[in-house]
Design an enzyme around this catalytic site. Structure first.
Site, short mmCIF file in Angstrom:
data_model
loop_
_atom_site.label_atom_id
_atom_site.label_comp_id
_atom_site.label_asym_id
_atom_site.label_seq_id
_atom_site.Cartn_x
_atom_site.Cartn_y
_atom_site.Cartn_z
N ASP A 244 0.92 -1.14 0.04
CA ASP A 244 -0.07 -0.05 0.09
C ASP A 244 0.86 1.22 0.09
O ASP A 244 0.45 2.20 -0.57
CB ASP A 244 -0.90 -0.12 1.05
CG ASP A 244 -0.26 -0.19 2.50
OD1 ASP A 244 0.82 -0.39 2.69
OD2 ASP A 244 -1.20 -0.53 3.18
N HIS B 140 -1.41 15.50 5.46
CA HIS B 140 -1.41 14.01 5.90
C HIS B 140 -2.63 13.83 7.07
O HIS B 140 -2.70 12.91 7.77
CB HIS B 140 -0.09 13.42 6.56
CG HIS B 140 1.04 13.18 5.37
ND1 HIS B 140 1.97 14.40 5.25
CD2 HIS B 140 1.04 12.29 4.66
CE1 HIS B 140 2.60 13.70 4.33
NE2 HIS B 140 2.20 12.69 3.88
N HIS C 282 1.13 9.16 -6.10
CA HIS C 282 1.62 10.73 -6.32
C HIS C 282 1.85 11.13 -7.58
O HIS C 282 1.82 12.10 -8.05
CB HIS C 282 2.63 11.09 -5.17
CG HIS C 282 2.10 11.16 -4.00
ND1 HIS C 282 1.06 11.94 -3.31
CD2 HIS C 282 2.57 10.56 -2.69
CE1 HIS C 282 1.07 11.94 -2.26
NE2 HIS C 282 1.64 11.19 -1.53
N GLU D 161 -3.05 13.58 -0.90
CA GLU D 161 -2.80 12.60 0.05
C GLU D 161 -3.88 11.59 0.07
O GLU D 161 -3.56 10.11 0.10
CB GLU D 161 -2.60 13.19 1.34
CG GLU D 161 -1.13 13.36 1.66
CD GLU D 161 -0.03 12.23 1.53
OE1 GLU D 161 -0.29 11.17 1.93
OE2 GLU D 161 0.78 12.38 1.04
N HIS E 70 0.70 3.86 -2.74
CA HIS E 70 0.64 5.37 -2.36
C HIS E 70 1.68 6.27 -2.97
O HIS E 70 1.39 7.21 -3.57
CB HIS E 70 0.54 5.37 -0.94
CG HIS E 70 0.71 6.86 -0.26
ND1 HIS E 70 -0.62 7.32 0.41
CD2 HIS E 70 1.62 7.74 -0.53
CE1 HIS E 70 -0.24 8.58 0.80
NE2 HIS E 70 0.98 8.70 0.29
N GLU E 71 2.76 5.91 -3.06
CA GLU E 71 3.77 6.55 -3.58
C GLU E 71 3.70 6.75 -5.22
O GLU E 71 3.64 7.89 -5.77
CB GLU E 71 5.14 6.09 -3.22
CG GLU E 71 5.60 6.12 -1.78
CD GLU E 71 5.35 7.46 -1.12
OE1 GLU E 71 5.24 8.36 -1.84
OE2 GLU E 71 4.99 7.45 -0.11
N GLU F 14 0.07 -0.96 7.60
CA GLU F 14 0.05 -2.11 8.48
C GLU F 14 1.26 -2.86 8.45
O GLU F 14 1.73 -3.31 9.41
CB GLU F 14 -1.18 -2.48 8.48
CG GLU F 14 -1.51 -3.68 7.19
CD GLU F 14 -1.95 -2.92 6.22
OE1 GLU F 14 -1.98 -1.53 6.00
OE2 GLU F 14 -2.09 -3.66 5.10
N ASP G 274 -3.74 -3.02 -2.37
CA ASP G 274 -3.49 -4.00 -1.18
C ASP G 274 -4.74 -4.87 -0.82
O ASP G 274 -5.65 -4.00 0.02
CB ASP G 274 -2.58 -3.12 -0.32
CG ASP G 274 -1.93 -3.94 0.95
OD1 ASP G 274 -1.93 -5.25 0.58
OD2 ASP G 274 -1.65 -3.41 1.78
N THR H 7 5.52 0.03 12.89
CA THR H 7 5.82 -0.62 14.61
C THR H 7 5.60 -1.98 14.48
O THR H 7 4.76 -2.71 14.64
CB THR H 7 4.56 0.00 15.32
OG1 THR H 7 3.44 -0.37 14.91
CG2 THR H 7 4.86 1.50 15.56
N TYR I 133 0.26 20.46 -3.35
CA TYR I 133 0.69 19.83 -2.26
C TYR I 133 0.59 20.69 -1.03
O TYR I 133 1.52 20.78 -0.13
CB TYR I 133 2.00 19.21 -2.10
CG TYR I 133 2.10 17.90 -1.53
CD1 TYR I 133 1.42 16.85 -1.52
CD2 TYR I 133 3.15 17.77 -0.33
CE1 TYR I 133 1.38 15.65 -0.67
CE2 TYR I 133 3.20 16.68 0.48
CZ TYR I 133 2.20 15.61 0.25
OH TYR I 133 2.50 14.44 0.96
N ASP J 76 2.74 20.46 8.59
CA ASP J 76 2.33 19.48 7.51
C ASP J 76 1.76 20.08 6.21
O ASP J 76 0.65 19.61 5.96
CB ASP J 76 1.52 18.38 8.17
CG ASP J 76 1.39 17.05 7.27
OD1 ASP J 76 2.35 16.67 6.49
OD2 ASP J 76 0.29 16.56 7.29
C1 L5Q Z 1 3.37 9.05 4.85
C2 L5Q Z 1 4.44 7.90 3.41
C3 L5Q Z 1 4.67 6.65 3.66
N1 L5Q Z 1 4.37 9.03 4.33
N2 L5Q Z 1 2.50 10.65 6.93
C4 L5Q Z 1 4.62 13.25 7.59
O1 L5Q Z 1 2.91 11.63 7.69
C5 L5Q Z 1 4.08 12.08 6.98
C6 L5Q Z 1 4.28 11.29 6.08
C7 L5Q Z 1 3.56 10.38 5.89
F1 L5Q Z 1 3.39 6.11 3.13
F2 L5Q Z 1 5.53 6.15 3.59
F3 L5Q Z 1 4.38 6.50 4.84
O2 L5Q Z 1 2.29 9.04 4.38
ZN ZN Z 2 1.97 10.70 0.53
#
Ligand code: L5Q
Ligand code: ZN
Length: 529
Positions: free
Chosen positions: A355, A443, A363, A383, A359-360, A402, A394, A406, A374, A438
């Site tokens: 995921d 985010h 973008h 976002e 996500h990236e 997930e 995913d 952590t 942005y 942010d």
């Molecule tokens: C984020 C992309 C990830 N980063 N959330 C600050 O808060 C900040 C960055 C992100 F998918 F790699 F986590 O989404």
């Molecule tokens: Zn992002």
């Protein structure tokens, strides 16, 4: 092959040219010029020298033509060099050298395989030339030849691949001068690419006059590699063999994966190295996942929307892993994806999340479509679109990150679209963050639109508004349509509502239950006119 070197004094070589064009460049007479010639064409294949222009002031882009003019005898060119070469690109490297790429043309048509590179040092001196020039091509102008059309040529090539159900992209065609049987023919180069039954990229050379297939080659040099991902799971992916090494390079999807070797995430240029292996097994889990997940995301966009890469034109998808030192993030930097290793506590290697990868890469899709700015609301929408496509790729959950968040705390995630408040995001427009952190909460406020998308797909009652779910497939179609056709860089939440309703109207009709679900969902999260 044995390389033969010929040396000639410059003055001798240039004598003829100098009389023709008095302004053409020359170097000091003593300087050595080493030339290796093509075994058949007898034109220069490689020149090593130190040539600089005699002209005092000269535009940089004229230098290249002065040089080619000065060397035209070595290319067996009698008339204007500009009629024989087309400038393709110029690259300046970190040594300050400029590298030009040129293409030989015959009456405006590229000569297949005949390309050249010319190299200038930082003092604008040519240090070398390399390439191929075919002399004395005797072919009348294309427009004076009776020829078949491009669609006809494509259909000839397609007849050879009748068993193929789906092509990766529309077959492409390029007219070239094709060296054939010691002579030349105008030919269409038709490219046909498909994944099944066997990943293949055919290049057909179709005689433009007769329609005859002069040659065909499978330009795909690719095989299945394997390795374990960040979570220890075994997987296969497409790689390339070159010489004795295998590389994380998927030629059919145009996806390459690089090791940044801990170069700083803020560095303006990350060099990196294409990940290689002595066997088909790749041992670095981060690069294995970055690669395999970029492929999966590519396939998601292709299958769901017919989209060929992030720009829709098959642009190269590049991933860089091991970026920074224990960097707890991942990003699309405008050109490529970069992934940190994580510190091992907050995150493990971020490429380990499908995921996250989706996500990236989303973008990138956004950049080439709505290009949502942005910051503020448009940034939160940017976002959210990435999160929506991230969860759509995913499996079946509504969580983001997930798999890589952590490692010692099972069950949690970076964000939840089903319940954004679980991870400190608002789930209603009235609760939006209005501070400056942010980028104005990109985010944070993404939770509002994430919740709307969740309600559209899964349904539910939110702040007393009931939404009937329409499923994931229709939801992703609506958001993709909104992103690519309706939204603009300055779009706000209210525009997103209208774009989604409009998209659902296009797809399912003005009075459809889908339109109702979309408008109810935005009512539920407080995005109302
Ligand atoms: C984020 C992309 C990830 N980063 N959330 C600050 O808060 C900040 C960055 C992100 F998918 F790699 F986590 O989404
Ligand atoms: Zn992002």
């Amino acid at each position: 092959m044995k390389i033969r070197w010929f040396s000639a004094s410059l003055s001798a070589c240039l004598a003829a040219t100098l009389t023709l064009t008095s302004w053409s460049g020359f170097a000091t007479a003593k300087e050595k010029l080493s030339v290796r010639y093509h075994p058949i064409y007898k034109t220069a294949s490689f020149i090593k020298e130190n040539w600089s222009s005699s002209r005092r002031t000269i535009a940089p882009n004229e230098l290249i033509w002065d040089y080619l003019n000065a060397r035209k005898n070595l290319f067996k060119i009698a008339d204007q060099v500009q009629d024989h070469f087309q400038l393709e690109s110029k690259n300046t490297d970190n040594l300050g050298m400029s590298h030009y790429r040129l293409q030989q043309v015959h009456l405006g048509v590229p000569v297949y395989g005949s390309e050249q590179t010319v190299h200038f040092n930082r003092a604008n001196t040519v240090t070398s030339y390399m390439g191929q020039v075919i002399p004395n091509i005797k072919l009348p102008a294309f427009k004076h030849i009776k020829h078949i059309s491009v669609p006809t040529a494509i259909s000839i090539a397609k007849k050879q691949t009748k068993h193929v159900k789906q092509y990766l992209y529309q077959p492409t065609s390029q007219l070239v001068v094709f060296p054939y049987h010691k002579s030349f023919a105008y030919a269409y180069v038709i490219k046909l690419a498909y994944l099944s039954p066997q990943p293949t990229i055919w290049q057909y050379f179709i005689d433009a006059k007769s329609g005859k297939i002069l040659q065909k080659i499978n330009i795909l040099n690719e095989i299945a590699g394997n390795g374990k991902g960040v979570k220890g799971d075994k997987k296969t992916f497409e790689i390339t063999k070159d010489g004795n090494l295998y590389y994380l390079k998927d030629q059919i999807r145009n996806i390459s994966t690089y090791d940044a070797k801990h170069e700083d995430e803020n560095s303006p240029v990350i060099t990196g190295k294409l990940v290689s292996s002595k066997t088909k097994n790749f041992s670095d889990p981060s690069s294995v996942d970055a690669h395999a997940y970029a492929e999966a995301t590519y396939d998601f966009y292709k299958k769901s929307f017919g989209r060929n890469s992030f720009d829709g034109k098959g642009s190269a998808i590049k991933s860089y892993v091991h970026v920074g030192d224990k960097w707890n993030n991942a990003a699309w930097d405008g050109e490529k994806m970069i992934y940190g290793d994580g510190d091992g506590k907050t995150f493990i290697s971020l490429a380990g999340g499908l995921d996250v990868v989706a996500h990236e890469l989303t973008h990138a899709v956004t950049q080439y479509t709505a290009n949502l700015e942005y910051q503020g609301e448009s940034g939160a929408l940017n976002e959210s679109i990435s999160d929506i496509m991230g969860v759509m790729v995913d499996s079946d959950d509504w969580l983001l990150g997930e798999d890589i968040y952590t490692p010692n705390k099972p069950g949690d995630a970076l964000r939840s679209m089903a319940d954004p408040t679980k991870y400190n995001q608002p789930d209603n427009y009235d609760d939006r963050y209005l501070g400056w952190q942010d980028n104005g909460g990109v985010h944070i406020n993404s939770g509002i639109n994430n919740k709307a998308a969740y309600l559209i797909a899964a349904g539910g009652t939110h702040y007393d508004v009931k939404v009937v779910g329409i499923g994931r497939a229709k939801t992703k179609a609506i958001y993709y349509r909104a992103l690519t056709n309706y939204l603009t860089p300055s779009s706000q939440f209210i525009d997103m509502r209208d774009a989604a309703i409009q998209s659902a109207t296009d797809l399912y009709g003005a009075n459809s239950k889908e339109v109702t679900s979309v408008s109810k969902a935005y009512d539920a999260v407080g995005v109302v006119e």
